[in-house]
Design an enzyme around this catalytic site. Sequence first.
Site, short mmCIF file in Angstrom:
data_model
loop_
_atom_site.label_atom_id
_atom_site.label_comp_id
_atom_site.label_asym_id
_atom_site.label_seq_id
_atom_site.Cartn_x
_atom_site.Cartn_y
_atom_site.Cartn_z
N SER A 1 -3.33 2.17 -13.34
CA SER A 1 -2.15 2.62 -12.59
C SER A 1 -0.91 1.90 -13.07
O SER A 1 -0.98 0.73 -13.49
CB SER A 1 -2.38 2.30 -11.11
OG SER A 1 -1.20 2.43 -10.37
N TYR B 1 -4.57 -3.97 -3.76
CA TYR B 1 -4.90 -2.77 -4.54
C TYR B 1 -4.47 -2.96 -6.00
O TYR B 1 -5.26 -2.76 -6.93
CB TYR B 1 -4.22 -1.51 -3.95
CG TYR B 1 -4.29 -0.35 -4.91
CD1 TYR B 1 -5.50 0.28 -5.18
CD2 TYR B 1 -3.16 0.09 -5.59
CE1 TYR B 1 -5.58 1.32 -6.10
CE2 TYR B 1 -3.22 1.12 -6.51
CZ TYR B 1 -4.44 1.74 -6.77
OH TYR B 1 -4.51 2.75 -7.69
N LYS C 1 -6.71 -3.38 -9.69
CA LYS C 1 -6.57 -2.62 -10.94
C LYS C 1 -6.32 -3.58 -12.11
O LYS C 1 -6.87 -3.42 -13.20
CB LYS C 1 -5.41 -1.63 -10.83
CG LYS C 1 -5.68 -0.48 -9.88
CD LYS C 1 -6.69 0.50 -10.47
CE LYS C 1 -7.18 1.49 -9.44
NZ LYS C 1 -8.30 2.31 -9.88
P1 NAD Z 1 -9.12 9.79 -4.32
O1 NAD Z 1 -9.28 8.86 -3.18
O2 NAD Z 1 -8.79 11.22 -4.04
O3 NAD Z 1 -10.41 9.76 -5.25
C1 NAD Z 1 -11.23 8.62 -5.38
C2 NAD Z 1 -12.67 9.07 -5.18
O4 NAD Z 1 -13.53 7.95 -5.32
C3 NAD Z 1 -12.93 9.67 -3.80
O5 NAD Z 1 -13.61 10.88 -3.95
C4 NAD Z 1 -13.79 8.62 -3.10
O6 NAD Z 1 -14.65 9.19 -2.16
C5 NAD Z 1 -14.50 7.99 -4.28
N1 NAD Z 1 -14.96 6.60 -4.07
C6 NAD Z 1 -14.25 5.56 -3.59
N2 NAD Z 1 -15.00 4.45 -3.58
C7 NAD Z 1 -16.23 4.81 -4.07
C8 NAD Z 1 -17.44 4.11 -4.29
N3 NAD Z 1 -17.57 2.81 -3.99
N4 NAD Z 1 -18.49 4.78 -4.81
C9 NAD Z 1 -18.39 6.09 -5.10
N5 NAD Z 1 -17.27 6.81 -4.90
C10 NAD Z 1 -16.21 6.17 -4.39
O7 NAD Z 1 -8.02 9.16 -5.29
P2 NAD Z 1 -7.32 9.77 -6.57
O8 NAD Z 1 -5.88 9.93 -6.24
O9 NAD Z 1 -8.09 10.91 -7.10
O10 NAD Z 1 -7.42 8.52 -7.54
C11 NAD Z 1 -8.46 8.38 -8.50
C12 NAD Z 1 -8.31 7.04 -9.18
O11 NAD Z 1 -7.02 6.97 -9.78
C13 NAD Z 1 -8.41 5.84 -8.24
O12 NAD Z 1 -9.12 4.82 -8.91
C14 NAD Z 1 -6.97 5.45 -8.02
O13 NAD Z 1 -6.84 4.08 -7.75
C15 NAD Z 1 -6.35 5.80 -9.37
N6 NAD Z 1 -4.91 6.08 -9.28
C16 NAD Z 1 -4.46 7.00 -8.39
C17 NAD Z 1 -3.09 7.23 -8.28
C18 NAD Z 1 -2.55 8.18 -7.25
O14 NAD Z 1 -1.39 8.04 -6.86
N7 NAD Z 1 -3.31 9.17 -6.79
C19 NAD Z 1 -2.20 6.56 -9.13
C20 NAD Z 1 -2.71 5.65 -10.05
C21 NAD Z 1 -4.08 5.42 -10.12
C1 WQD Z 2 7.27 7.27 -4.00
C2 WQD Z 2 8.71 7.10 -3.53
C3 WQD Z 2 8.95 5.58 -1.69
C4 WQD Z 2 6.79 8.04 1.24
C5 WQD Z 2 2.07 4.40 -4.90
C6 WQD Z 2 1.26 3.19 -5.22
C7 WQD Z 2 0.95 3.17 -6.69
C8 WQD Z 2 0.31 4.47 -7.15
C9 WQD Z 2 1.06 5.67 -6.69
C10 WQD Z 2 -2.04 4.26 -7.19
C11 WQD Z 2 9.07 5.65 -3.20
C12 WQD Z 2 9.35 6.98 -1.27
C13 WQD Z 2 7.38 7.57 0.08
C14 WQD Z 2 7.62 8.38 2.35
C15 WQD Z 2 9.55 7.80 1.03
N1 WQD Z 2 -1.00 4.65 -6.64
N2 WQD Z 2 8.74 7.45 -0.02
N3 WQD Z 2 8.98 8.25 2.19
O1 WQD Z 2 5.02 3.77 -3.95
O2 WQD Z 2 5.59 4.82 -6.20
O3 WQD Z 2 3.26 4.36 -5.65
O4 WQD Z 2 1.32 5.57 -5.28
O5 WQD Z 2 -2.17 3.56 -8.14
O6 WQD Z 2 0.11 2.09 -6.89
O7 WQD Z 2 2.00 2.05 -4.87
O8 WQD Z 2 4.40 6.19 -4.49
O9 WQD Z 2 4.48 8.30 -3.24
O10 WQD Z 2 4.23 6.14 -1.96
O11 WQD Z 2 6.40 6.66 -3.05
O12 WQD Z 2 10.79 7.68 0.97
O13 WQD Z 2 7.14 8.78 3.42
O14 WQD Z 2 8.88 7.82 -2.30
O15 WQD Z 2 9.78 4.62 -1.09
O16 WQD Z 2 10.41 5.47 -3.59
P1 WQD Z 2 4.67 4.69 -5.04
P2 WQD Z 2 4.80 6.86 -3.11
#
Ligand code: NAD
Ligand code: WQD
Length: 339
Positions: A126, A150, A154
């Site tokens: 991430s 979190y 990562k």
């Molecule tokens: P999500 O929560 O929709 O998907 C994660 C999946 O992993 C879920 O289906 C959950 O049930 C499963 N899971 C969690 N813990 C588990 C475990 N111990 N064993 C088996 N399954 C498990 O999230 P997502 O948005 O699809 O994110 C996928 C990955 O990408 C995550 O690792 C997340 O940290 C990373 N990521 C997400 C974002 C984002 O904003 N969505 C941004 C950067 C990184």
């Molecule tokens: C985006 C922008 C908020 C909600 C997070 C995690 C990051 C990654 C992605 C996994 C910001 C603003 C948000 C609301 C708002 N996840 N906002 N009102 O914070 O960039 O990242 O998700 O790895 O680790 O930290 O994403 O979508 O929460 O926010 O004004 O109700 O929207 O302040 O500027 P963020 P976000």
Amino acid sequence: MNQYVLLTGGAGYIGSHTALCLVRAGYNVISFDNYSNSSPEALKRVEQLSGKKIITITGDIRDQAALTAVFSQYSISAVVHFAGLKAVGESTELPLHYYDNNVAGTVTLCRVMRHFNVKKLVFSSSATVYGDAKEVPIKETSARSATNPYGQSKLMIELILEDLVKAEPDWSIALLRYFNPVGADSSGQIGEDPNGIPNNLMPFISQVAVGKREQLSVFGNDYPTPDGTGVRDYIHVVDLALGHLKALEYLEQHKGIEAINLGTGVGYSVLDMVNAFSTTNQVAVPYKISARRPGDIASCYAEPSKAKTLLGWQTEKTLEDMVRDTWRWQSQNPNGYQS
Ligand code: NAD
Ligand code: WQD
């Protein structure tokens, strides 16, 4: 014997879109998910959309015996590791749970992979590993730091995987650093389905638009950005899914470990997103300006050229695609997979 790609967390938001992309490209896919943050319905819909079978296994990545059973039964060529908990606020309340699930779970997964000599791994990292970056756009070489458990989890996993490759250079690992994934498949059949009150901007906007929430709180309008609201690199989840396909192809040819940004390289503000959503979809998104959210940064967007050079991948979807596809999913499934 058939070869499979194992998707941990394959039923989740990014996992389900990647599963669709991979089966359409001809891969055999197994999902291993404990459904702690997802629904089995997501992959049923992927099967309907693709006309292809996905093997779904209910299990936890911390359960070494369960993983061992999967690797014993199927010939697995590579793993795409999505499984993890991702709510920043919750991670500050439940740090041990996050470290156990994300870090210990990944160590267990790698141990089992090593036992079966499966050494190709795509890891969901991430942009959070850049902490509050000094400069935007952010390059992969930018310093890493984390401000919450979190993000730490990562960062720790990245360090563990780097050490693993130092010790055993025959691994092939891609650390994909996602920026802000949004949007949904253009069918409107699969999408992001957060539990409870959404933490992230896009699902919050779409729940306001569909009438489930009264108004959006815009967290701060006094940042040093063009309109004062936070700027992020929003990336369409279908582009993101394709990045995983390209990373798997890359790992076929290359050993070692590479960190790769997956973003568009363009930043949009909170108000840009609200305006694009309401204009494109002709729907009102009432909002009020409120205080900054603790821990938020002003601006975060990718320098995405490494992905283009290494993987031959770049984003293709527009901001309009992101907001239109989000709305199609939300309006057709107002209660997500429960609809
Ligand atoms: P999500 O929560 O929709 O998907 C994660 C999946 O992993 C879920 O289906 C959950 O049930 C499963 N899971 C969690 N813990 C588990 C475990 N111990 N064993 C088996 N399954 C498990 O999230 P997502 O948005 O699809 O994110 C996928 C990955 O990408 C995550 O690792 C997340 O940290 C990373 N990521 C997400 C974002 C984002 O904003 N969505 C941004 C950067 C990184
Ligand atoms: C985006 C922008 C908020 C909600 C997070 C995690 C990051 C990654 C992605 C996994 C910001 C603003 C948000 C609301 C708002 N996840 N906002 N009102 O914070 O960039 O990242 O998700 O790895 O680790 O930290 O994403 O979508 O929460 O926010 O004004 O109700 O929207 O302040 O500027 P963020 P976000």
